[in-house]
Design an enzyme around this catalytic site. Structure first.
Site, PDB file in Angstrom:
ATOM      1  N   GLY A  95       0.752  -1.215   0.072  1.00 46.20           N
ATOM      2  CA  GLY A  95       0.097   0.111   0.296  1.00 46.20           C
ATOM      3  C   GLY A  95       0.776   1.146  -0.260  1.00 46.20           C
ATOM      4  O   GLY A  95       1.668   1.423   0.879  1.00 46.20           O
ATOM      5  N   ARG A 126      19.425  10.443  -4.011  1.00 39.60           N
ATOM      6  CA  ARG A 126      20.391  11.683  -4.013  1.00 39.60           C
ATOM      7  C   ARG A 126      21.614  10.851  -2.972  1.00 39.60           C
ATOM      8  O   ARG A 126      22.632  11.541  -3.351  1.00 39.60           O
ATOM      9  CB  ARG A 126      19.872  12.909  -3.509  1.00 39.60           C
ATOM     10  CG  ARG A 126      18.766  13.379  -4.204  1.00 39.60           C
ATOM     11  CD  ARG A 126      18.544  14.927  -4.322  1.00 39.60           C
ATOM     12  NE  ARG A 126      17.955  15.536  -5.556  1.00 39.60           N
ATOM     13  CZ  ARG A 126      17.161  16.380  -5.626  1.00 39.60           C
ATOM     14  NH1 ARG A 126      16.887  17.158  -4.533  1.00 39.60           N
ATOM     15  NH2 ARG A 126      16.597  16.683  -6.609  1.00 39.60           N
ATOM     16  N   ARG A 174       1.032  -4.886  -5.215  1.00 41.01           N
ATOM     17  CA  ARG A 174       1.159  -6.192  -4.270  1.00 41.01           C
ATOM     18  C   ARG A 174       1.325  -7.150  -5.279  1.00 41.01           C
ATOM     19  O   ARG A 174       0.933  -7.248  -6.306  1.00 41.01           O
ATOM     20  CB  ARG A 174      -0.236  -6.315  -3.481  1.00 41.01           C
ATOM     21  CG  ARG A 174      -0.542  -5.181  -2.535  1.00 41.01           C
ATOM     22  CD  ARG A 174      -1.434  -5.542  -1.589  1.00 41.01           C
ATOM     23  NE  ARG A 174      -2.015  -4.272  -0.744  1.00 41.01           N
ATOM     24  CZ  ARG A 174      -1.756  -3.725   0.192  1.00 41.01           C
ATOM     25  NH1 ARG A 174      -0.618  -4.222   0.826  1.00 41.01           N
ATOM     26  NH2 ARG A 174      -2.482  -2.748   0.617  1.00 41.01           N
ATOM     27  N   ASP A 183       5.610  -5.146   5.872  1.00 39.52           N
ATOM     28  CA  ASP A 183       6.069  -6.379   6.161  1.00 39.52           C
ATOM     29  C   ASP A 183       5.780  -7.415   4.986  1.00 39.52           C
ATOM     30  O   ASP A 183       6.774  -8.170   5.021  1.00 39.52           O
ATOM     31  CB  ASP A 183       5.511  -7.065   7.517  1.00 39.52           C
ATOM     32  CG  ASP A 183       3.861  -7.140   7.414  1.00 39.52           C
ATOM     33  OD1 ASP A 183       3.340  -6.562   6.720  1.00 39.52           O
ATOM     34  OD2 ASP A 183       3.316  -7.444   8.566  1.00 39.52           O
ATOM     35  N   THR A 243       4.496   2.258   5.480  1.00 44.41           N
ATOM     36  CA  THR A 243       3.095   1.957   5.500  1.00 44.41           C
ATOM     37  C   THR A 243       2.475   3.047   6.496  1.00 44.41           C
ATOM     38  O   THR A 243       2.779   3.348   7.613  1.00 44.41           O
ATOM     39  CB  THR A 243       2.824   0.552   5.913  1.00 44.41           C
ATOM     40  OG1 THR A 243       1.516   0.144   6.262  1.00 44.41           O
ATOM     41  CG2 THR A 243       3.795   0.096   7.266  1.00 44.41           C
ATOM     42  N   ASP A 251       0.185   2.066   8.262  1.00 47.43           N
ATOM     43  CA  ASP A 251      -0.221   1.068   9.628  1.00 47.43           C
ATOM     44  C   ASP A 251       0.479   1.259  10.904  1.00 47.43           C
ATOM     45  O   ASP A 251      -0.178   0.863  11.796  1.00 47.43           O
ATOM     46  CB  ASP A 251      -0.496  -0.255   9.236  1.00 47.43           C
ATOM     47  CG  ASP A 251      -1.371  -0.611   8.063  1.00 47.43           C
ATOM     48  OD1 ASP A 251      -2.362   0.412   7.755  1.00 47.43           O
ATOM     49  OD2 ASP A 251      -1.463  -1.567   7.655  1.00 47.43           O
ATOM     50  N   ASP A 289       2.533  -0.761  12.011  1.00 47.21           N
ATOM     51  CA  ASP A 289       2.624  -1.913  12.388  1.00 47.21           C
ATOM     52  C   ASP A 289       4.137  -2.677  12.581  1.00 47.21           C
ATOM     53  O   ASP A 289       4.164  -3.719  12.855  1.00 47.21           O
ATOM     54  CB  ASP A 289       1.379  -2.933  12.216  1.00 47.21           C
ATOM     55  CG  ASP A 289       1.639  -3.000  10.587  1.00 47.21           C
ATOM     56  OD1 ASP A 289       2.365  -2.438   9.791  1.00 47.21           O
ATOM     57  OD2 ASP A 289       0.895  -3.865  10.083  1.00 47.21           O
ATOM     58  N   ARG A 318      -5.317  -2.290   8.982  1.00 41.72           N
ATOM     59  CA  ARG A 318      -5.267  -3.672   8.779  1.00 41.72           C
ATOM     60  C   ARG A 318      -5.681  -4.505  10.194  1.00 41.72           C
ATOM     61  O   ARG A 318      -6.606  -3.873  10.824  1.00 41.72           O
ATOM     62  CB  ARG A 318      -3.674  -4.116   8.476  1.00 41.72           C
ATOM     63  CG  ARG A 318      -4.011  -5.423   7.435  1.00 41.72           C
ATOM     64  CD  ARG A 318      -2.700  -5.780   6.638  1.00 41.72           C
ATOM     65  NE  ARG A 318      -1.262  -5.251   7.367  1.00 41.72           N
ATOM     66  CZ  ARG A 318      -0.462  -5.606   7.063  1.00 41.72           C
ATOM     67  NH1 ARG A 318      -0.341  -6.491   6.321  1.00 41.72           N
ATOM     68  NH2 ARG A 318       0.892  -5.364   7.777  1.00 41.72           N
ATOM     69  N   LYS A 375     -25.885  11.770  30.681  1.00 36.41           N
ATOM     70  CA  LYS A 375     -24.994  12.999  30.938  1.00 36.41           C
ATOM     71  C   LYS A 375     -25.431  14.161  29.991  1.00 36.41           C
ATOM     72  O   LYS A 375     -24.440  15.208  30.033  1.00 36.41           O
ATOM     73  CB  LYS A 375     -23.408  12.805  30.980  1.00 36.41           C
ATOM     74  CG  LYS A 375     -23.042  11.888  32.259  1.00 36.41           C
ATOM     75  CD  LYS A 375     -21.445  11.793  32.319  1.00 36.41           C
ATOM     76  CE  LYS A 375     -20.897  11.297  31.165  1.00 36.41           C
ATOM     77  NZ  LYS A 375     -19.516  10.980  31.260  1.00 36.41           N
ATOM     78  N   SER A 386     -24.525  13.824  21.015  1.00 33.60           N
ATOM     79  CA  SER A 386     -23.696  13.398  19.900  1.00 33.60           C
ATOM     80  C   SER A 386     -22.480  12.563  20.375  1.00 33.60           C
ATOM     81  O   SER A 386     -21.985  12.715  21.324  1.00 33.60           O
ATOM     82  CB  SER A 386     -23.464  14.436  19.078  1.00 33.60           C
ATOM     83  OG  SER A 386     -22.576  15.219  19.682  1.00 33.60           O
ATOM     84  N   GLU A 444     -10.625  -0.957  11.520  1.00 32.75           N
ATOM     85  CA  GLU A 444     -10.978  -1.846  10.362  1.00 32.75           C
ATOM     86  C   GLU A 444     -10.861  -3.236  10.624  1.00 32.75           C
ATOM     87  O   GLU A 444     -11.561  -4.183  10.413  1.00 32.75           O
ATOM     88  CB  GLU A 444     -10.355  -1.377   9.081  1.00 32.75           C
ATOM     89  CG  GLU A 444      -9.067  -1.693   8.833  1.00 32.75           C
ATOM     90  CD  GLU A 444      -8.455  -1.776   7.593  1.00 32.75           C
ATOM     91  OE1 GLU A 444      -9.256  -1.580   6.699  1.00 32.75           O
ATOM     92  OE2 GLU A 444      -7.055  -1.896   7.401  1.00 32.75           O
ATOM     93  N   ARG A 490     -24.954   7.120  12.425  1.00 32.84           N
ATOM     94  CA  ARG A 490     -24.433   7.076  10.884  1.00 32.84           C
ATOM     95  C   ARG A 490     -23.132   6.402  10.869  1.00 32.84           C
ATOM     96  O   ARG A 490     -22.304   6.361  11.765  1.00 32.84           O
ATOM     97  CB  ARG A 490     -24.223   8.451  10.557  1.00 32.84           C
ATOM     98  CG  ARG A 490     -25.452   9.368  10.333  1.00 32.84           C
ATOM     99  CD  ARG A 490     -26.385   8.898   9.220  1.00 32.84           C
ATOM    100  NE  ARG A 490     -27.381   9.757   9.107  1.00 32.84           N
ATOM    101  CZ  ARG A 490     -28.501   9.492   9.574  1.00 32.84           C
ATOM    102  NH1 ARG A 490     -28.704   8.685  10.439  1.00 32.84           N
ATOM    103  NH2 ARG A 490     -29.674  10.415   9.367  1.00 32.84           N
ATOM    104  N   ARG A 503      -4.553   7.397   2.929  1.00 34.34           N
ATOM    105  CA  ARG A 503      -3.193   6.870   2.294  1.00 34.34           C
ATOM    106  C   ARG A 503      -2.574   8.128   1.326  1.00 34.34           C
ATOM    107  O   ARG A 503      -1.497   8.068   1.135  1.00 34.34           O
ATOM    108  CB  ARG A 503      -3.563   5.561   1.411  1.00 34.34           C
ATOM    109  CG  ARG A 503      -3.490   4.466   2.124  1.00 34.34           C
ATOM    110  CD  ARG A 503      -2.603   3.273   1.977  1.00 34.34           C
ATOM    111  NE  ARG A 503      -2.994   2.922   0.673  1.00 34.34           N
ATOM    112  CZ  ARG A 503      -3.171   1.831   0.226  1.00 34.34           C
ATOM    113  NH1 ARG A 503      -3.895   0.831   0.957  1.00 34.34           N
ATOM    114  NH2 ARG A 503      -3.271   1.428  -0.930  1.00 34.34           N
TER     115      ARG A 503
HETATM  116  O1  F6P Z   1      -1.500  -1.531   4.695  1.00 35.07           O
HETATM  117  C1  F6P Z   1      -1.823  -0.324   4.243  1.00 35.07           C
HETATM  118  C2  F6P Z   1      -3.600  -0.551   4.150  1.00 35.07           C
HETATM  119  O2  F6P Z   1      -4.081   0.807   3.947  1.00 35.07           O
HETATM  120  C3  F6P Z   1      -4.314  -1.117   5.499  1.00 35.07           C
HETATM  121  O3  F6P Z   1      -4.610  -0.206   6.426  1.00 35.07           O
HETATM  122  C4  F6P Z   1      -5.440  -1.491   4.837  1.00 35.07           C
HETATM  123  O4  F6P Z   1      -6.013  -2.637   5.298  1.00 35.07           O
HETATM  124  C5  F6P Z   1      -5.043  -2.118   3.364  1.00 35.07           C
HETATM  125  O5  F6P Z   1      -3.889  -1.430   3.108  1.00 35.07           O
HETATM  126  C6  F6P Z   1      -6.103  -1.797   2.427  1.00 35.07           C
HETATM  127  O6  F6P Z   1      -5.332  -2.362   1.047  1.00 35.07           O
HETATM  128  P1  F6P Z   1      -5.713  -2.068  -0.369  1.00 35.07           P
HETATM  129  O7  F6P Z   1      -5.556  -0.654  -0.694  1.00 35.07           O
HETATM  130  O8  F6P Z   1      -5.260  -3.143  -1.199  1.00 35.07           O
HETATM  131  O9  F6P Z   1      -7.484  -2.546  -0.142  1.00 35.07           O
END
Ligand code: F6P
Length: 329
Positions: free
Chosen positions: A17, A31, A78, A109, A132, A134, A136, A178, A218, A222, A229, A253, A262
């Site tokens: 990604g 550079r 990918r 990774d 990335t 994420d 992670d 992810r 309280k 809203s 995700e 909603r 991204r």
């Molecule tokens: O790893 C980056 C990421 O944006 C994740 O947060 C997400 O789960 C995944 O890639 C989405 O991948 P794609 O763009 O292939 O749907």
């Protein structure tokens, strides 16, 4: 494996990604290499470009003005075929033919798994840079793109807050990450969310409903609930549907922020991190280092073997969940 050998031409690719700041990393690689009288070949579309010989020579001017641009000028993809050893052998042959004698891989990774195999199977020098949104990846405090992504998410949630307040709505906002909750947790704290659902913490719908009812008592009319995700109930849509059956009187909603997280111009932090890691990656290769990801921990450059970078994961700080909860009372 750290045997020093003469490097005349480095390949650079972005994989997985895209993440804001990847361009700044490419610029730094190009550079730094040129400064050291090493040629650079840009490989298009990640590992796919290695297989299809999508190579382009890069000069200093090739990376002019890209430091402020999101996405990646080298494009990304990918490449599941790369899991196959015969396919990796084709990539190796193509690199030999193009005179590429070392590689910088900018990605997550999954990308480092491929890089690890190139090093192990063919003794080919590769250094990785964590790119990335994420956050992670083990072996770096921050990944390139994370800072921009959380700023994008926070500014989107701030806007949703206006509508939530105006119409007495509870928004379930799904963010990326992810199976990691870094984006969700940081966004929740920075936007003052009423609740956060993370992959790392068990989701209890009944408990969430009682939080929401407590808020209503309280006189909060809203609210914002951040849903990662990868959260176990299946994401914001599913959680919102379950809550709606238990609290039918609530105006609910769902907003999924999606790929806007991204994109966009990289933040200052991401540009700086990408520039430093790009510089360090080339220097690592020139010093004979290989099979490592270069990261930054507590302001120090750290080299983590690919094996570790792709099997271990950064962990969220669970105390922050408590902070987020207490501050939203
Ligand atoms: O790893 C980056 C990421 O944006 C994740 O947060 C997400 O789960 C995944 O890639 C989405 O991948 P794609 O763009 O292939 O749907």
């Amino acid at each position: 494996m750290n045997a020093k050998r003469k490097i005349n031409r480095i390949g650079v690719l972005t994989s997985g990604g895209d993440a804001p700041g990847m361009n700044a990393a490419i610029r730094a690689v190009v550079r730094t290499a040129i400064y050291n009288e090493v040629e650079v070949v840009g490989i298009l579309r990640g590992y796919s470009g290695l297989l299809n010989k999508q190579f382009m020579g890069m000069q200093s001017h090739s990376v002019s003005k890209i430091i402020s641009q999101g996405g990646t000028i080298l494009k990304s993809s990918r490449c599941p075929e790369f899991k196959n050893k015969n396919v990796r052998a084709i990539a190796m042959e193509n690199m030999r033919e193009a005179g590429i004698d070392a590689l910088v891989v900018i990605g997550g990774d999954g990308s480092f798994r491929g890089a690890n195999l190139l090093c192990k199977e063919f003794g080919f020098p590769v250094v990785g840079i964590p790119g990335t949104i994420d956050n992670d990846i083990y072996g770096t405090d921050f990944t390139i793109g994370f800072d921009t992504a959380i700023n994008t998410a926070v500014s989107a949630v701030d806007k949703l807050r206006d509508t939530a307040d105006s119409h007495n709505i509870i928004f379930f906002v799904e963010v990326m990450g992810r199976d990691a909750g870094f984006i969700a947790l940081n966004t929740a704290i920075a936007s003052g969310a009423e609740a956060t659902l993370l992959p790392e913490v068990h989701t209890d719908i009944d408990k969430l409903c009682s939080f929401m009812e407590r808020d209503r008592r309280k006189n909060k009319t809203s609210g914002i609930i951040i849903v990662a995700e990868g959260e176990e109930e299946g994401g914001a849509m599913e959680v919102a549907a379950k809550v709606k059956t238990k609290l039918p009187g609530y105006e609910i909603r769902v907003t999924t922020l999606g790929h806007i997280q991204r994109g966009g111009a990289p933040s200052c932090n991401d540009r700086v991190l990408a520039s430093l890691l790009g510089y360090e990656a080339v220097n690592a290769l020139l010093k004979g280092r290989t099979n490592v990801m270069v990261g930054q921990m507590q302001n120090q450059v750290v080299y983590t073997p690919f094996e570790e970078a792709c099997t271990r994961h950064n962990e969220i700080n669970k105390t922050w969940c408590e902070v987020s909860r207490i501050l939203s009372l």
